[in-house]
Design an enzyme around this catalytic site. Structure first.
Site, PDB file in Angstrom:
ATOM      1  N   HIS A  71       0.809  -1.302  -0.174  1.00  0.00           N
ATOM      2  CA  HIS A  71      -0.017  -0.187  -0.120  1.00  0.00           C
ATOM      3  C   HIS A  71       0.709   1.225   0.043  1.00  0.00           C
ATOM      4  O   HIS A  71       0.323   2.337  -0.208  1.00  0.00           O
ATOM      5  CB  HIS A  71      -1.051   0.061   1.123  1.00  0.00           C
ATOM      6  CG  HIS A  71      -0.359   0.335   2.509  1.00  0.00           C
ATOM      7  ND1 HIS A  71      -0.221  -0.777   3.403  1.00  0.00           N
ATOM      8  CD2 HIS A  71       0.110   1.447   3.130  1.00  0.00           C
ATOM      9  CE1 HIS A  71       0.379  -0.113   4.536  1.00  0.00           C
ATOM     10  NE2 HIS A  71       0.486   0.994   4.360  1.00  0.00           N
ATOM     11  N   ASP A 118      -0.160  -7.704   1.438  1.00  0.00           N
ATOM     12  CA  ASP A 118       0.394  -6.183   1.883  1.00  0.00           C
ATOM     13  C   ASP A 118       1.939  -6.339   1.722  1.00  0.00           C
ATOM     14  O   ASP A 118       2.594  -5.970   2.835  1.00  0.00           O
ATOM     15  CB  ASP A 118      -0.045  -5.537   2.950  1.00  0.00           C
ATOM     16  CG  ASP A 118       0.043  -4.125   2.887  1.00  0.00           C
ATOM     17  OD1 ASP A 118       0.481  -3.634   1.662  1.00  0.00           O
ATOM     18  OD2 ASP A 118      -0.239  -3.258   3.722  1.00  0.00           O
ATOM     19  N   SER A 203       4.317   2.998   7.519  1.00  0.00           N
ATOM     20  CA  SER A 203       4.032   1.595   7.080  1.00  0.00           C
ATOM     21  C   SER A 203       5.262   1.064   6.193  1.00  0.00           C
ATOM     22  O   SER A 203       6.187   1.833   5.918  1.00  0.00           O
ATOM     23  CB  SER A 203       2.826   1.527   6.129  1.00  0.00           C
ATOM     24  OG  SER A 203       1.609   1.996   6.771  1.00  0.00           O
TER      25      SER A 203
END
Length: 256
Positions: A71, A118, A203
């Protein structure tokens, strides 16, 4: 009375409902500054032409490859990304830093809606020069389990509080692997008895357990360090065969 985790069936139903409120994982809340350059595998993803514009973390797993969350580059063209290795303070130009553009990226059936797979591999524009400040981290074995209660380390350059500015220097946090509310594709962590965890802005950073990367910062539920839900990491051990196959394929293409 001792806290009892929900049954697996109930946890699955609750998690499906809660995922609509999930947010990208990121900062380190309640952690502390890492010793400078003690995590030489740590990478900072920044916007090209804008030094210090850290937006995601990553991990050097090979001189030419960084592992991060899918992402992170979902809405950013790879040509605009600058990968920085050897950093401690991402707001300054340190002599240990090495900068790279992105040669190509590799996805593995990323499902943004359900927050599955992810994981993303970035091939650097050239191999990194390995040193005391820039080094690779060890991958786990394919399908290697990480038991409940395992002590690990999360890290990143995101905000150190929900209303604080992003950290300039690398932060790290000791966390505990838990199974409540977790899914098979994830590793989940919790910090008992205090408000601490990962949050928005960083992230893609690693979860390191016994010197091995076992997770990639993926998402949190209902905000940062709520003390209600664990933090979610992509389970790296599910993708080791894919990672190694991708590396072999790229290296084979580069041979004369």
């Amino acid at each position: 009375m001792a806290h009892r985790p929900p049954s697996p069936a109930l946890a699955s139903v609750l998690l499906a409902l809660l995922l609509s409120g999930a947010a990208r994982a990121a900062e380190i809340v309640g952690g502390h500054e890492a010793q400078p350059h003690s995590r030489p595998y740590m990478a900072s993803l920044q916007m090209r032409g804008n030094p210090g514009s850290h937006f995601c973390g990553g991990t050097l797993i090979h001189p030419s490859f960084v592992l991060t969350a899918a992402h992170c580059l979902r809405d950013i063209p790879q040509r605009l990304v600058n990968v920085v290795l050897g950093a401690h303070n991402v707001r300054t130009q340190e002599p240990t830093q090495q900068h790279f553009s992105v040669a190509q990226v590799f996805l593995n059936n990323y499902d943004a809606e359900n927050k599955l797979n992810d994981v993303l591999l970035i091939q650097l524009s050239s191999p990194a020069n390995l040193s005391a400040s820039v080094a690779t981290v060890q991958l786990p074995q394919q399908d290697q389990p990480v038991p409940h209660g395992t002590q690990c380390l999360a890290m990143g350059w995101g905000r150190v509080g929900a209303h604080d500015p992003p950290a300039q220097v690398l932060q790290e946090l000791n966390v505990t692997v838990v199974t409540f509310f977790c899914r098979p594709h994830n590793i989940c962590t919790f910090v008992p008895r205090r408000k601490a965890g990962i949050c928005f802005g960083d992230s893609g950073g690693p979860l390191i357990c016994d010197g091995i990367i076992q997770g990639i910062d993926s998402f949190v539920i209902w905000g940062c360090a709520t003390r209600l839900f664990p933090d979610f990491f992509t389970r790296v051990a599910l993708y080791v065969d894919w990672i190694r196959s991708t590396l072999r394929r790229v290296e084979a293409k580069g041979r004369p």
